[in-house]
Design a protein around this motif. Structure first.
Motif, PDB file in Angstrom:
ATOM      1  N   PHE A   1       0.865  -1.177   0.000  1.00 29.44           N
ATOM      2  CA  PHE A   1       0.000   0.000   0.000  1.00 29.44           C
ATOM      3  C   PHE A   1       0.905   1.230   0.000  1.00 29.44           C
ATOM      4  O   PHE A   1       1.883   1.284   0.747  1.00 29.44           O
ATOM      5  CB  PHE A   1      -0.899   0.025   1.232  1.00 29.44           C
ATOM      6  CG  PHE A   1      -2.100  -0.870   1.129  1.00 29.44           C
ATOM      7  CD1 PHE A   1      -3.370  -0.336   1.018  1.00 29.44           C
ATOM      8  CD2 PHE A   1      -1.960  -2.252   1.142  1.00 29.44           C
ATOM      9  CE1 PHE A   1      -4.490  -1.163   0.924  1.00 29.44           C
ATOM     10  CE2 PHE A   1      -3.064  -3.085   1.045  1.00 29.44           C
ATOM     11  CZ  PHE A   1      -4.338  -2.543   0.938  1.00 29.44           C
ATOM     12  N   ILE A   2       0.577   2.201  -0.824  1.00 31.94           N
ATOM     13  CA  ILE A   2       1.339   3.448  -0.925  1.00 31.94           C
ATOM     14  C   ILE A   2       0.409   4.565  -0.489  1.00 31.94           C
ATOM     15  O   ILE A   2      -0.675   4.743  -1.071  1.00 31.94           O
ATOM     16  CB  ILE A   2       1.829   3.668  -2.363  1.00 31.94           C
ATOM     17  CG1 ILE A   2       2.661   2.468  -2.826  1.00 31.94           C
ATOM     18  CG2 ILE A   2       2.604   4.972  -2.465  1.00 31.94           C
ATOM     19  CD1 ILE A   2       2.740   2.300  -4.320  1.00 31.94           C
ATOM     20  N   ILE A   3       0.816   5.303   0.528  1.00 33.20           N
ATOM     21  CA  ILE A   3      -0.029   6.367   1.055  1.00 33.20           C
ATOM     22  C   ILE A   3       0.618   7.702   0.753  1.00 33.20           C
ATOM     23  O   ILE A   3       1.729   7.993   1.200  1.00 33.20           O
ATOM     24  CB  ILE A   3      -0.271   6.185   2.563  1.00 33.20           C
ATOM     25  CG1 ILE A   3      -0.914   4.808   2.788  1.00 33.20           C
ATOM     26  CG2 ILE A   3      -1.151   7.313   3.099  1.00 33.20           C
ATOM     27  CD1 ILE A   3      -1.068   4.390   4.187  1.00 33.20           C
ATOM     28  N   CYS A   4      -0.078   8.507  -0.031  1.00 36.20           N
ATOM     29  CA  CYS A   4       0.390   9.831  -0.434  1.00 36.20           C
ATOM     30  C   CYS A   4      -0.386  10.867   0.367  1.00 36.20           C
ATOM     31  O   CYS A   4      -1.545  11.170   0.057  1.00 36.20           O
ATOM     32  CB  CYS A   4       0.183  10.035  -1.929  1.00 36.20           C
ATOM     33  SG  CYS A   4       1.047   8.849  -2.980  1.00 36.20           S
ATOM     34  N   ALA A   5       0.259  11.399   1.388  1.00 38.24           N
ATOM     35  CA  ALA A   5      -0.335  12.457   2.196  1.00 38.24           C
ATOM     36  C   ALA A   5      -0.103  13.790   1.478  1.00 38.24           C
ATOM     37  O   ALA A   5       0.324  13.810   0.322  1.00 38.24           O
ATOM     38  CB  ALA A   5       0.270  12.444   3.596  1.00 38.24           C
TER      39      ALA A   5
ATOM     40  N   GLY B   1       1.221  -0.746  -6.412  1.00 44.08           N
ATOM     41  CA  GLY B   1       0.538  -1.151  -5.190  1.00 44.08           C
ATOM     42  C   GLY B   1      -0.802  -0.448  -5.107  1.00 44.08           C
ATOM     43  O   GLY B   1      -1.202   0.249  -6.035  1.00 44.08           O
ATOM     44  N   THR B   2      -1.485  -0.645  -4.013  1.00 40.77           N
ATOM     45  CA  THR B   2      -2.743   0.060  -3.763  1.00 40.77           C
ATOM     46  C   THR B   2      -2.397   1.467  -3.301  1.00 40.77           C
ATOM     47  O   THR B   2      -1.709   1.634  -2.291  1.00 40.77           O
ATOM     48  CB  THR B   2      -3.566  -0.669  -2.680  1.00 40.77           C
ATOM     49  OG1 THR B   2      -3.838  -1.994  -3.129  1.00 40.77           O
ATOM     50  CG2 THR B   2      -4.863   0.057  -2.389  1.00 40.77           C
ATOM     51  N   VAL B   3      -2.848   2.471  -4.043  1.00 37.94           N
ATOM     52  CA  VAL B   3      -2.494   3.858  -3.734  1.00 37.94           C
ATOM     53  C   VAL B   3      -3.661   4.545  -3.030  1.00 37.94           C
ATOM     54  O   VAL B   3      -4.783   4.580  -3.535  1.00 37.94           O
ATOM     55  CB  VAL B   3      -2.110   4.632  -5.015  1.00 37.94           C
ATOM     56  CG1 VAL B   3      -1.818   6.094  -4.691  1.00 37.94           C
ATOM     57  CG2 VAL B   3      -0.896   3.981  -5.684  1.00 37.94           C
ATOM     58  N   ILE B   4      -3.353   5.076  -1.848  1.00 36.05           N
ATOM     59  CA  ILE B   4      -4.305   5.860  -1.063  1.00 36.05           C
ATOM     60  C   ILE B   4      -3.803   7.300  -1.051  1.00 36.05           C
ATOM     61  O   ILE B   4      -2.632   7.551  -0.740  1.00 36.05           O
ATOM     62  CB  ILE B   4      -4.386   5.354   0.393  1.00 36.05           C
ATOM     63  CG1 ILE B   4      -4.776   3.874   0.437  1.00 36.05           C
ATOM     64  CG2 ILE B   4      -5.364   6.205   1.204  1.00 36.05           C
ATOM     65  CD1 ILE B   4      -4.676   3.253   1.818  1.00 36.05           C
TER      66      ILE B   4
ATOM     67  N   ILE C   1       4.000  -0.922   3.652  1.00 36.25           N
ATOM     68  CA  ILE C   1       3.376   0.393   3.525  1.00 36.25           C
ATOM     69  C   ILE C   1       4.465   1.402   3.184  1.00 36.25           C
ATOM     70  O   ILE C   1       5.463   1.517   3.901  1.00 36.25           O
ATOM     71  CB  ILE C   1       2.636   0.801   4.812  1.00 36.25           C
ATOM     72  CG1 ILE C   1       1.502  -0.190   5.110  1.00 36.25           C
ATOM     73  CG2 ILE C   1       2.106   2.227   4.697  1.00 36.25           C
ATOM     74  CD1 ILE C   1       0.798   0.025   6.430  1.00 36.25           C
ATOM     75  N   VAL C   2       4.259   2.119   2.089  1.00 38.82           N
ATOM     76  CA  VAL C   2       5.185   3.148   1.632  1.00 38.82           C
ATOM     77  C   VAL C   2       4.521   4.504   1.878  1.00 38.82           C
ATOM     78  O   VAL C   2       3.369   4.720   1.489  1.00 38.82           O
ATOM     79  CB  VAL C   2       5.518   2.966   0.134  1.00 38.82           C
ATOM     80  CG1 VAL C   2       6.433   4.077  -0.357  1.00 38.82           C
ATOM     81  CG2 VAL C   2       6.135   1.594  -0.106  1.00 38.82           C
ATOM     82  N   MET C   3       5.247   5.402   2.520  1.00 43.71           N
ATOM     83  CA  MET C   3       4.713   6.718   2.884  1.00 43.71           C
ATOM     84  C   MET C   3       5.367   7.815   2.045  1.00 43.71           C
ATOM     85  O   MET C   3       6.588   7.849   1.926  1.00 43.71           O
ATOM     86  CB  MET C   3       4.994   6.994   4.367  1.00 43.71           C
ATOM     87  CG  MET C   3       4.415   5.979   5.321  1.00 43.71           C
ATOM     88  SD  MET C   3       5.124   6.090   7.008  1.00 43.71           S
ATOM     89  CE  MET C   3       4.707   7.758   7.474  1.00 43.71           C
ATOM     90  N   LEU C   4       4.548   8.699   1.522  1.00 43.66           N
ATOM     91  CA  LEU C   4       5.012   9.904   0.818  1.00 43.66           C
ATOM     92  C   LEU C   4       4.223  11.100   1.331  1.00 43.66           C
ATOM     93  O   LEU C   4       3.037  10.968   1.651  1.00 43.66           O
ATOM     94  CB  LEU C   4       4.760   9.779  -0.691  1.00 43.66           C
ATOM     95  CG  LEU C   4       5.673   8.906  -1.493  1.00 43.66           C
ATOM     96  CD1 LEU C   4       5.137   8.757  -2.917  1.00 43.66           C
ATOM     97  CD2 LEU C   4       7.073   9.500  -1.525  1.00 43.66           C
ATOM     98  N   GLY C   5       4.848  12.263   1.388  1.00 44.60           N
ATOM     99  CA  GLY C   5       4.150  13.472   1.805  1.00 44.60           C
ATOM    100  C   GLY C   5       3.867  13.542   3.290  1.00 44.60           C
ATOM    101  O   GLY C   5       2.995  14.294   3.723  1.00 44.60           O
TER     102      GLY C   5
ATOM    103  N   ILE D   1       7.975   1.990   5.210  1.00 46.57           N
ATOM    104  CA  ILE D   1       9.102   2.794   4.729  1.00 46.57           C
ATOM    105  C   ILE D   1       8.616   4.202   4.450  1.00 46.57           C
ATOM    106  O   ILE D   1       7.691   4.402   3.666  1.00 46.57           O
ATOM    107  CB  ILE D   1       9.730   2.194   3.451  1.00 46.57           C
ATOM    108  CG1 ILE D   1      10.140   0.734   3.682  1.00 46.57           C
ATOM    109  CG2 ILE D   1      10.930   3.001   3.018  1.00 46.57           C
ATOM    110  CD1 ILE D   1       9.225  -0.237   3.047  1.00 46.57           C
ATOM    111  N   ASN D   2       9.243   5.168   5.103  1.00 44.24           N
ATOM    112  CA  ASN D   2       8.903   6.571   4.879  1.00 44.24           C
ATOM    113  C   ASN D   2       9.829   7.114   3.791  1.00 44.24           C
ATOM    114  O   ASN D   2      11.032   7.250   4.000  1.00 44.24           O
ATOM    115  CB  ASN D   2       9.058   7.367   6.177  1.00 44.24           C
ATOM    116  CG  ASN D   2       8.512   8.771   6.057  1.00 44.24           C
ATOM    117  OD1 ASN D   2       8.222   9.250   4.973  1.00 44.24           O
ATOM    118  ND2 ASN D   2       8.386   9.435   7.193  1.00 44.24           N
ATOM    119  N   CYS D   3       9.266   7.404   2.640  1.00 45.71           N
ATOM    120  CA  CYS D   3      10.027   7.919   1.494  1.00 45.71           C
ATOM    121  C   CYS D   3       9.848   9.424   1.343  1.00 45.71           C
ATOM    122  O   CYS D   3      10.020   9.977   0.250  1.00 45.71           O
ATOM    123  CB  CYS D   3       9.582   7.195   0.224  1.00 45.71           C
ATOM    124  SG  CYS D   3       9.921   5.430   0.254  1.00 45.71           S
TER     125      CYS D   3
END
Length: 178
Positions: free
Chosen positions: A4-8, A25-28, A110-114, A158-160
């Motif tokens: 899951f990729i979460i774009c804040a 992945g599943t993008v939120i 879980i991949v974190m962006l923003g 992972i916080n990217c």
């Protein structure tokens, strides 16, 4: 592996990074970030007032989720610290909630962006009468508890986010991660 990729909506988020995530992945996306990724799988807009100020978000084609707004899929939450094992815990912000929800959906990565946790949004200050208050002093420690709980559950987070103030998650360059 269920990614899951979460774009804040932190100020470091770029169109290039969001585009790179497509199909990986599943993008939120949270709140206005749907504007950068109208193709995302899930739009997480936790606050009713945000949905009311951005009615065009109702045209988003993916799954629309809120903790307050009854015109979209409404998720029941608990205002408790840490990871909700059966129900989403709030953590004070939509990014936190989206991470917890991804876990409940079976995320193993879980991949974190923003997730900057300082400054403003990639789109600047909110307009349309929305407030721009950020409670980073409360949110950052809450993420620390969430990180420990996710690690205990075996979820790789992972916080990217370049320049993030969140030091509780493993940090890595996006293009080395997915």
């Amino acid at each position: 592996m269920s990614t899951f990729i979460i774009c804040a909506s932190g100020q470091s988020l770029t169109q290039d990074d969001v585009d790179y995530c497509r199909g990986k992945g599943t993008v939120i996306v949270t709140n206005n970030t749907y504007e950068l990724a109208p193709w995302a799988d899930v739009l997480w807009g936790c606050d009713e007032v945000w949905w009311e100020k951005y009615p065009e978000a109702m045209d988003f084609k993916g799954r629309k989720i809120s903790v307050q707004y009854s015109e979209v899929e409404q998720i029941q939450t608990l205002d408790r610290p840490g990871l909700g094992l059966e129900q989403v815990h709030t953590g004070g912000n939509g990014g936190y909630q989206a991470i917890n929800w991804a876990y409940l959906q079976g995320a193993t990565k879980i991949v974190m962006l923003g997730f900057d946790m300082h400054g403003t949004h990639w789109h600047g200050k909110h307009k349309r009468g929305l407030g721009n208050v950020h409670n980073f002093k409360a949110w950052i420690p809450a993420f620390g508890r969430l990180a420990k709980d996710l690690e205990r559950q075996g979820v790789d987070v992972i916080n990217c986010t370049p320049g993030t103030a969140l030091h509780c998650f493993k940090k890595q360059d996006l293009r080395e991660t997915i």
